[in-house]
Motif scaffolding. Sequence first.
Motif, PDB file in Angstrom:
ATOM      1  N   SER A  79       8.644  73.177  82.610  1.00  0.00           N
ATOM      2  CA  SER A  79       8.371  71.790  82.231  1.00  0.00           C
ATOM      3  C   SER A  79       9.549  71.187  81.478  1.00  0.00           C
ATOM      4  CB  SER A  79       7.103  71.709  81.377  1.00  0.00           C
ATOM      5  OG  SER A  79       7.300  72.325  80.116  1.00  0.00           O
ATOM      6  N   ALA A  80      10.249  72.026  80.679  1.00  0.00           N
ATOM      7  CA  ALA A  80      11.435  71.554  79.958  1.00  0.00           C
ATOM      8  C   ALA A  80      12.545  71.201  80.942  1.00  0.00           C
ATOM      9  CB  ALA A  80      11.911  72.623  78.976  1.00  0.00           C
ATOM     10  N   LEU A  81      12.700  72.009  81.997  1.00  0.00           N
ATOM     11  CA  LEU A  81      13.704  71.706  83.022  1.00  0.00           C
ATOM     12  C   LEU A  81      13.337  70.439  83.788  1.00  0.00           C
ATOM     13  CD1 LEU A  81      14.459  75.258  84.492  1.00  0.00           C
ATOM     14  CD2 LEU A  81      15.982  73.845  83.105  1.00  0.00           C
ATOM     15  N   TYR A  82      12.036  70.276  84.057  1.00  0.00           N
ATOM     16  CA  TYR A  82      11.579  69.083  84.776  1.00  0.00           C
ATOM     17  C   TYR A  82      11.889  67.813  83.991  1.00  0.00           C
ATOM     18  CZ  TYR A  82       8.422  65.604  86.771  1.00  0.00           C
ATOM     19  OH  TYR A  82       7.910  64.470  87.318  1.00  0.00           O
ATOM     20  N   LYS A  83      11.764  67.889  82.666  1.00  0.00           N
ATOM     21  CA  LYS A  83      12.006  66.719  81.815  1.00  0.00           C
ATOM     22  C   LYS A  83      13.458  66.266  81.862  1.00  0.00           C
ATOM     23  CE  LYS A  83       8.266  67.658  78.535  1.00  0.00           C
ATOM     24  NZ  LYS A  83       7.925  68.065  77.147  1.00  0.00           N
ATOM     25  N   MET A  84      14.360  67.151  82.325  1.00  0.00           N
ATOM     26  CA  MET A  84      15.772  66.788  82.380  1.00  0.00           C
ATOM     27  C   MET A  84      16.055  65.737  83.443  1.00  0.00           C
ATOM     28  SD  MET A  84      17.621  70.479  81.863  1.00  0.00           S
ATOM     29  CE  MET A  84      19.263  69.793  82.084  1.00  0.00           C
ATOM     30  N   GLY A  85      15.182  65.603  84.418  1.00  0.00           N
ATOM     31  CA  GLY A  85      15.389  64.579  85.437  1.00  0.00           C
ATOM     32  C   GLY A  85      16.362  65.019  86.519  1.00  0.00           C
ATOM     33  N   PRO A  86      16.499  64.214  87.582  1.00  0.00           N
ATOM     34  CA  PRO A  86      17.371  64.574  88.705  1.00  0.00           C
ATOM     35  C   PRO A  86      18.848  64.438  88.336  1.00  0.00           C
ATOM     36  CG  PRO A  86      16.471  62.378  89.011  1.00  0.00           C
ATOM     37  CD  PRO A  86      15.797  62.940  87.796  1.00  0.00           C
ATOM     38  N   ALA A  87      19.683  65.172  89.070  1.00  0.00           N
ATOM     39  CA  ALA A  87      21.128  65.147  88.822  1.00  0.00           C
ATOM     40  C   ALA A  87      21.752  63.884  89.400  1.00  0.00           C
ATOM     41  CB  ALA A  87      21.783  66.383  89.439  1.00  0.00           C
ATOM     42  N   THR A  88      22.735  63.393  88.685  1.00  0.00           N
ATOM     43  CA  THR A  88      23.549  62.284  89.159  1.00  0.00           C
ATOM     44  C   THR A  88      24.997  62.610  88.797  1.00  0.00           C
ATOM     45  OG1 THR A  88      23.878  59.887  89.044  1.00  0.00           O
ATOM     46  CG2 THR A  88      23.230  60.978  87.014  1.00  0.00           C
ATOM     47  N   GLY A  89      25.910  61.699  89.017  1.00  0.00           N
ATOM     48  CA  GLY A  89      27.286  62.053  88.685  1.00  0.00           C
ATOM     49  C   GLY A  89      28.256  60.900  88.737  1.00  0.00           C
ATOM     50  N   LEU A  90      29.419  61.146  88.154  1.00  0.00           N
ATOM     51  CA  LEU A  90      30.536  60.213  88.206  1.00  0.00           C
ATOM     52  C   LEU A  90      31.669  60.888  88.960  1.00  0.00           C
ATOM     53  CD1 LEU A  90      30.483  59.032  84.484  1.00  0.00           C
ATOM     54  CD2 LEU A  90      29.858  57.645  86.466  1.00  0.00           C
ATOM     55  N   ALA A  91      32.268  60.165  89.882  1.00  0.00           N
ATOM     56  CA  ALA A  91      33.347  60.717  90.690  1.00  0.00           C
ATOM     57  C   ALA A  91      34.639  59.956  90.427  1.00  0.00           C
ATOM     58  CB  ALA A  91      32.999  60.652  92.173  1.00  0.00           C
ATOM     59  N   CYS A  92      35.748  60.682  90.508  1.00  0.00           N
ATOM     60  CA  CYS A  92      37.065  60.059  90.413  1.00  0.00           C
ATOM     61  C   CYS A  92      37.706  60.113  91.792  1.00  0.00           C
ATOM     62  CB  CYS A  92      37.942  60.789  89.399  1.00  0.00           C
ATOM     63  SG  CYS A  92      39.608  60.105  89.303  1.00  0.00           S
ATOM     64  N   PHE A  93      38.084  58.950  92.301  1.00  0.00           N
ATOM     65  CA  PHE A  93      38.730  58.849  93.608  1.00  0.00           C
ATOM     66  C   PHE A  93      40.169  58.363  93.430  1.00  0.00           C
ATOM     67  CE2 PHE A  93      34.214  58.205  94.434  1.00  0.00           C
ATOM     68  CZ  PHE A  93      33.987  59.020  95.533  1.00  0.00           C
ATOM     69  N   ILE A  94      41.053  58.880  94.252  1.00  0.00           N
ATOM     70  CA  ILE A  94      42.406  58.325  94.339  1.00  0.00           C
ATOM     71  C   ILE A  94      42.632  57.881  95.786  1.00  0.00           C
ATOM     72  CG2 ILE A  94      43.353  59.722  92.458  1.00  0.00           C
ATOM     73  CD1 ILE A  94      44.646  61.520  94.591  1.00  0.00           C
ATOM     74  N   LYS A  95      43.532  56.931  95.956  1.00  0.00           N
ATOM     75  CA  LYS A  95      43.824  56.407  97.287  1.00  0.00           C
ATOM     76  C   LYS A  95      45.145  56.961  97.791  1.00  0.00           C
ATOM     77  CE  LYS A  95      41.361  51.992  96.863  1.00  0.00           C
ATOM     78  NZ  LYS A  95      41.493  50.515  96.904  1.00  0.00           N
ATOM     79  N   ASN A  96      45.176  57.292  99.086  1.00  0.00           N
ATOM     80  CA  ASN A  96      46.436  57.717  99.692  1.00  0.00           C
ATOM     81  C   ASN A  96      47.192  56.495 100.216  1.00  0.00           C
ATOM     82  OD1 ASN A  96      45.200  56.966 102.105  1.00  0.00           O
ATOM     83  ND2 ASN A  96      44.706  59.076 102.692  1.00  0.00           N
ATOM     84  N   ASN A  97      48.302  56.730 100.875  1.00  0.00           N
ATOM     85  CA  ASN A  97      49.144  55.625 101.360  1.00  0.00           C
ATOM     86  C   ASN A  97      48.460  54.764 102.417  1.00  0.00           C
ATOM     87  OD1 ASN A  97      51.200  56.477  99.677  1.00  0.00           O
ATOM     88  ND2 ASN A  97      52.077  57.842 101.221  1.00  0.00           N
ATOM     89  N   PHE A  98      47.403  55.303 103.034  1.00  0.00           N
ATOM     90  CA  PHE A  98      46.687  54.560 104.071  1.00  0.00           C
ATOM     91  C   PHE A  98      45.459  53.837 103.507  1.00  0.00           C
ATOM     92  CE2 PHE A  98      48.761  58.214 106.070  1.00  0.00           C
ATOM     93  CZ  PHE A  98      49.558  57.569 107.002  1.00  0.00           C
ATOM     94  N   GLY A  99      45.249  53.950 102.202  1.00  0.00           N
ATOM     95  CA  GLY A  99      44.111  53.279 101.576  1.00  0.00           C
ATOM     96  C   GLY A  99      42.827  54.074 101.608  1.00  0.00           C
ATOM     97  N   ASN A 100      42.873  55.302 102.126  1.00  0.00           N
ATOM     98  CA  ASN A 100      41.679  56.143 102.165  1.00  0.00           C
ATOM     99  C   ASN A 100      41.436  56.789 100.803  1.00  0.00           C
ATOM    100  OD1 ASN A 100      41.304  55.660 104.956  1.00  0.00           O
ATOM    101  ND2 ASN A 100      42.841  57.224 105.424  1.00  0.00           N
TER     102      ASN A 100
END
Length: 204
Positions: A79-100
């Motif tokens: 029940s303590a684990l359940y109270k933590m809620g679902p996982a989410t996240g922050l991502a760091c993206f970089i762009k290459n020379n083609f904009g991807n």
Amino acid sequence: LEMEIEPSDKVSFFLKRRLFTTKEFPLAMFYFILSHDFWFMIGFPALMILISQVFRSSFPLISLITLLLAFVWIIFSLSALYKMGPATGLACFIKNNFGNKKMVGGLRMRFSRNNKTMWLEGVFVEQEVRRKGIAKRLILEAFIIAETKQPTGLRKIRLFAPVHPAIKKIVNTIFENKRAIEVSIDHNSQFMRIKNRLLKGIRY
């Protein structure tokens, strides 16, 4: 280095493939077994089940009571684990020379179901772009999110499984050797001190 920090549901998969490598997993598990989290969720009920089996023949009543306590403890842990809620996240993206865009870093977190606690579960940055402030940017973004949620009830930022190398460094440096920080907008609070330090880009 042009980078973008944004929420992403792909962070959990990104971190799982990198935080639990064959090199890190055995050491992380060893330290986890020695941790408070392990004994709270697994160790203590496992010990009670073992005791119940030892006294099963000679003291059946003690065995039964111990076994029932173990199951109650397991339900409480789940029940303590359940109270933590679902996982989410922050991502760091970089762009290459083609904009991807390419994901090069991520921070996994959860919010408790009553929205009073933010859990940080791990941060990882690819080797080729380390020492460019990406991990700090991710953690800073988490602090900014916590600050915006503070008026609606968010009270703490906690670290989950702080024995893992990816979290241990955060505990020792950014979190000033603490597992939890009170979310406070007071200028003299630890929360604002750490946030301002990240904002200024001070090296740890």
